[in-house]
Design an enzyme around this catalytic site. Structure first.
Site, PDB file in Angstrom:
ATOM      1  N   GLY A 204      10.994  -2.545   5.956  1.00 15.02           N
ATOM      2  CA  GLY A 204      10.307  -3.844   5.966  1.00 15.02           C
ATOM      3  C   GLY A 204       9.881  -4.235   4.557  1.00 15.02           C
ATOM      4  O   GLY A 204      10.097  -5.375   4.116  1.00 15.02           O
ATOM      5  N   HIS A 205       9.291  -3.275   3.846  1.00 13.23           N
ATOM      6  CA  HIS A 205       8.943  -3.547   2.448  1.00 13.23           C
ATOM      7  C   HIS A 205      10.202  -3.876   1.639  1.00 13.23           C
ATOM      8  O   HIS A 205      10.193  -4.769   0.796  1.00 13.23           O
ATOM      9  CB  HIS A 205       8.280  -2.320   1.811  1.00 13.23           C
ATOM     10  CG  HIS A 205       6.959  -1.932   2.396  1.00 13.23           C
ATOM     11  ND1 HIS A 205       6.769  -0.760   3.088  1.00 13.23           N
ATOM     12  CD2 HIS A 205       5.754  -2.542   2.388  1.00 13.23           C
ATOM     13  CE1 HIS A 205       5.503  -0.662   3.468  1.00 13.23           C
ATOM     14  NE2 HIS A 205       4.860  -1.735   3.069  1.00 13.23           N
TER      15      HIS A 205
ATOM     16  N   GLN B 249     -10.535  -2.707   1.392  1.00 14.01           N
ATOM     17  CA  GLN B 249     -10.142  -3.421   2.616  1.00 14.01           C
ATOM     18  C   GLN B 249     -10.223  -2.519   3.848  1.00 14.01           C
ATOM     19  O   GLN B 249      -9.826  -2.921   4.932  1.00 14.01           O
ATOM     20  CB  GLN B 249      -8.749  -4.032   2.472  1.00 14.01           C
ATOM     21  CG  GLN B 249      -7.617  -3.035   2.395  1.00 14.01           C
ATOM     22  CD  GLN B 249      -6.299  -3.694   2.009  1.00 14.01           C
ATOM     23  OE1 GLN B 249      -6.155  -4.245   0.919  1.00 14.01           O
ATOM     24  NE2 GLN B 249      -5.329  -3.663   2.901  1.00 14.01           N
TER      25      GLN B 249
ATOM     26  N   MET C 172       0.842  -1.197   0.000  1.00  8.23           N
ATOM     27  CA  MET C 172       0.000   0.000   0.000  1.00  8.23           C
ATOM     28  C   MET C 172       0.883   1.255   0.000  1.00  8.23           C
ATOM     29  O   MET C 172       0.397   2.356   0.276  1.00  8.23           O
ATOM     30  CB  MET C 172      -0.935  -0.001   1.201  1.00  8.23           C
ATOM     31  CG  MET C 172      -1.915  -1.184   1.161  1.00  8.23           C
ATOM     32  SD  MET C 172      -3.455  -0.859   1.975  1.00  8.23           S
ATOM     33  CE  MET C 172      -2.895  -0.628   3.650  1.00  8.23           C
TER      34      MET C 172
ATOM     35  N   GLY D 292       4.831 -10.236   3.817  1.00  7.68           N
ATOM     36  CA  GLY D 292       5.496 -10.182   5.112  1.00  7.68           C
ATOM     37  C   GLY D 292       4.738 -10.964   6.162  1.00  7.68           C
ATOM     38  O   GLY D 292       3.507 -10.967   6.191  1.00  7.68           O
TER      39      GLY D 292
ATOM     40  N   MET E 194       8.206  -2.683  11.942  1.00  8.84           N
ATOM     41  CA  MET E 194       8.045  -1.549  11.027  1.00  8.84           C
ATOM     42  C   MET E 194       6.668  -1.583  10.397  1.00  8.84           C
ATOM     43  O   MET E 194       6.157  -2.642  10.044  1.00  8.84           O
ATOM     44  CB  MET E 194       9.104  -1.612   9.937  1.00  8.84           C
ATOM     45  CG  MET E 194      10.449  -1.220  10.443  1.00  8.84           C
ATOM     46  SD  MET E 194      11.550  -0.841   9.088  1.00  8.84           S
ATOM     47  CE  MET E 194      13.024  -0.507  10.029  1.00  8.84           C
TER      48      MET E 194
ATOM     49  N   GLN F 148      -3.042 -12.409   7.123  1.00  6.85           N
ATOM     50  CA  GLN F 148      -3.221 -12.135   5.698  1.00  6.85           C
ATOM     51  C   GLN F 148      -2.556 -13.220   4.862  1.00  6.85           C
ATOM     52  O   GLN F 148      -3.145 -13.746   3.907  1.00  6.85           O
ATOM     53  CB  GLN F 148      -2.609 -10.763   5.400  1.00  6.85           C
ATOM     54  CG  GLN F 148      -2.393 -10.452   3.944  1.00  6.85           C
ATOM     55  CD  GLN F 148      -1.928  -9.022   3.761  1.00  6.85           C
ATOM     56  OE1 GLN F 148      -2.706  -8.102   3.892  1.00  6.85           O
ATOM     57  NE2 GLN F 148      -0.656  -8.812   3.453  1.00  6.85           N
TER      58      GLN F 148
ATOM     59  N   LYS G 256       4.599 -10.124   9.098  1.00  9.52           N
ATOM     60  CA  LYS G 256       3.995  -9.181  10.036  1.00  9.52           C
ATOM     61  C   LYS G 256       2.468  -9.305   9.945  1.00  9.52           C
ATOM     62  O   LYS G 256       1.771  -9.241  10.947  1.00  9.52           O
ATOM     63  CB  LYS G 256       4.419  -7.763   9.719  1.00  9.52           C
ATOM     64  CG  LYS G 256       3.843  -6.799  10.708  1.00  9.52           C
ATOM     65  CD  LYS G 256       4.234  -5.392  10.391  1.00  9.52           C
ATOM     66  CE  LYS G 256       3.200  -4.485  10.963  1.00  9.52           C
ATOM     67  NZ  LYS G 256       2.230  -4.042   9.998  1.00  9.52           N
ATOM     68  N   ASP G 257       1.980  -9.479   8.712  1.00  6.37           N
ATOM     69  CA  ASP G 257       0.548  -9.693   8.488  1.00  6.37           C
ATOM     70  C   ASP G 257       0.328 -11.202   8.333  1.00  6.37           C
ATOM     71  O   ASP G 257      -0.050 -11.684   7.270  1.00  6.37           O
ATOM     72  CB  ASP G 257       0.099  -8.921   7.258  1.00  6.37           C
ATOM     73  CG  ASP G 257       0.328  -7.432   7.418  1.00  6.37           C
ATOM     74  OD1 ASP G 257      -0.558  -6.750   7.919  1.00  6.37           O
ATOM     75  OD2 ASP G 257       1.437  -6.948   7.076  1.00  6.37           O
TER      76      ASP G 257
HETATM   77  P1  AMP Z   1       1.415  -2.908   3.462  1.00  3.98           P
HETATM   78  O1  AMP Z   1       2.010  -1.840   2.592  1.00  3.98           O
HETATM   79  O2  AMP Z   1       1.380  -2.546   4.905  1.00  3.98           O
HETATM   80  O3  AMP Z   1       0.116  -3.431   2.926  1.00  3.98           O
HETATM   81  O4  AMP Z   1       2.438  -4.122   3.397  1.00  3.98           O
HETATM   82  C1  AMP Z   1       2.827  -4.675   2.166  1.00  3.98           C
HETATM   83  C2  AMP Z   1       3.598  -5.941   2.433  1.00  3.98           C
HETATM   84  O5  AMP Z   1       4.744  -5.637   3.226  1.00  3.98           O
HETATM   85  C3  AMP Z   1       2.783  -6.980   3.208  1.00  3.98           C
HETATM   86  O6  AMP Z   1       3.076  -8.265   2.706  1.00  3.98           O
HETATM   87  C4  AMP Z   1       3.286  -6.800   4.612  1.00  3.98           C
HETATM   88  O7  AMP Z   1       3.159  -7.959   5.405  1.00  3.98           O
HETATM   89  C5  AMP Z   1       4.746  -6.462   4.360  1.00  3.98           C
HETATM   90  N1  AMP Z   1       5.310  -5.765   5.513  1.00  3.98           N
HETATM   91  C6  AMP Z   1       4.856  -4.628   6.098  1.00  3.98           C
HETATM   92  N2  AMP Z   1       5.600  -4.321   7.181  1.00  3.98           N
HETATM   93  C7  AMP Z   1       6.549  -5.292   7.265  1.00  3.98           C
HETATM   94  C8  AMP Z   1       7.629  -5.547   8.183  1.00  3.98           C
HETATM   95  N3  AMP Z   1       7.861  -4.753   9.216  1.00  3.98           N
HETATM   96  N4  AMP Z   1       8.386  -6.646   7.975  1.00  3.98           N
HETATM   97  C9  AMP Z   1       8.145  -7.469   6.925  1.00  3.98           C
HETATM   98  N5  AMP Z   1       7.153  -7.280   6.030  1.00  3.98           N
HETATM   99  C10 AMP Z   1       6.365  -6.210   6.206  1.00  3.98           C
END
Ligand code: AMP
Length: 282
Positions: free
Chosen positions: A36-37, A61, A30, A147, A184, A153, A149-150
């Protein structure tokens, strides 16, 4: 590196790559990208010839009272980071390009999607599954990277891919943390300096539980209490949405940590809902 906003152009480009025999990795995000990304991009880049990163704040979502409008965005910064980490293409569509006004097809995995975060975010995973399926259909990647983290998901998406015979390998990558342990997240920027300073207590609480499990405490209720007391002490005022012990794949609650178990938590720090988790081995 190209930035494409049109789904049709994205499909054309990916089709051309496949015709040349090139493999494709997809990392859906997103945006408001952080380290992390980047850990996902770096891994994905090694897994295929071409790396596609999507940057899309998916409206379907978000619930009506959630933070869709104020979700942080910075496409220019995202493009620079994606390029520096080897992306061949960033897909950054407008919502109108992704959803027809009469969009009416949804993917749900209700059994997994109603647990944990699904209890307080009832339409969230329906939106996630639907947008990820759309992205997989457009890109047709060999591998898609997410990740842990989710964790929920990822578990739901694995089930979707299995149930619908989707031709893609899903890869999960470990949680990438700040130096003080806070997972993160794009949402960390919402925290006030005081909240940010105390937020690592969430990860500390998970570590504390892990130590207790290693020390022989395996009763989920007792472990939950240990986590709650730690947060009450170190992060006073925080509201725990859930702190649950579940089977890592089915996400079904467990009462004893007698086999590998996921401890998953969601905590409101002020107005900010933070999630974290830890796999507890026995
Ligand atoms: P988001 O932009 O938050 O939807 O995350 C996009 C992807 O990055 C998802 O697969 C998340 O699980 C992953 N992600 C977000 N934060 C982290 C993190 N701290 N460590 C690893 N993956 C992450």
């Amino acid at each position: 590196m190209d930035c494409i906003t049109s789904p049709d152009l994205l499909r054309q480009q990916c089709r051309a790559w496949r015709k040349q025999g090139l493999t494709i990795a997809l990392v859906p995000t997103m945006g408001f990208l952080h380290a992390g990304h980047m850990s996902l991009l770096d891994h994905a880049r090694l897994r295929a010839d071409k790396l596609v990163v999507s940057v899309f704040v998916n409206p379907t979502q978000f619930g009506p009272a959630e933070d869709l409008d104020r979700y942080p965005r910075d496409l220019e910064h995202d493009l620079a980071l994606a390029e520096a980490h080897g992306a061949a293409l960033v897909f950054a569509p407008d919502p109108a390009a992704m959803y027809h006004p009469d969009h009416g097809t949804w993917i749900e995995v209700p059994e997994l999607g109603q647990r944990l975060c699904g209890a307080s975010r009832p339409i969230h995973f329906r939106g996630v599954c639907t947008v990820v399926a759309k992205l997989l259909n457009l890109v047709r990647p060999d591998v898609a990277v997410f990740g842990e983290k989710d964790w929920q998901q990822l578990a739901i998406l694995r089930r979707m891919v299995r149930d619908l015979n989707m031709d893609v390998e899903l890869v999960g990558r470990p949680i990438f943390r700040e130096a003080d342990g806070l997972a993160m997240s794009s949402r960390n920027v919402y925290l006030t300096p005081e909240e940010r300073a105390k937020a690592p207590a969430i990860h500390e609480g998970l570590e504390l539980v892990r130590r207790e499990v290693r020390g022989g405490v395996i009763d989920a209720e007792a472990l939950t209490l240990i986590f709650r007391e730690h947060l009450a002490d170190k992060l006073p005022g925080a509201r725990i949405d859930y702190a649950s012990f579940v089977h890592p794949e089915s996400l079904a609650p467990v009462t004893r940590v007698a086999a590998p178990t996921l401890m998953a938590v969601a905590v409101f720090v002020g107005n900010v809902r933070l999630i974290d988790n830890m796999l507890l081995e026995v």
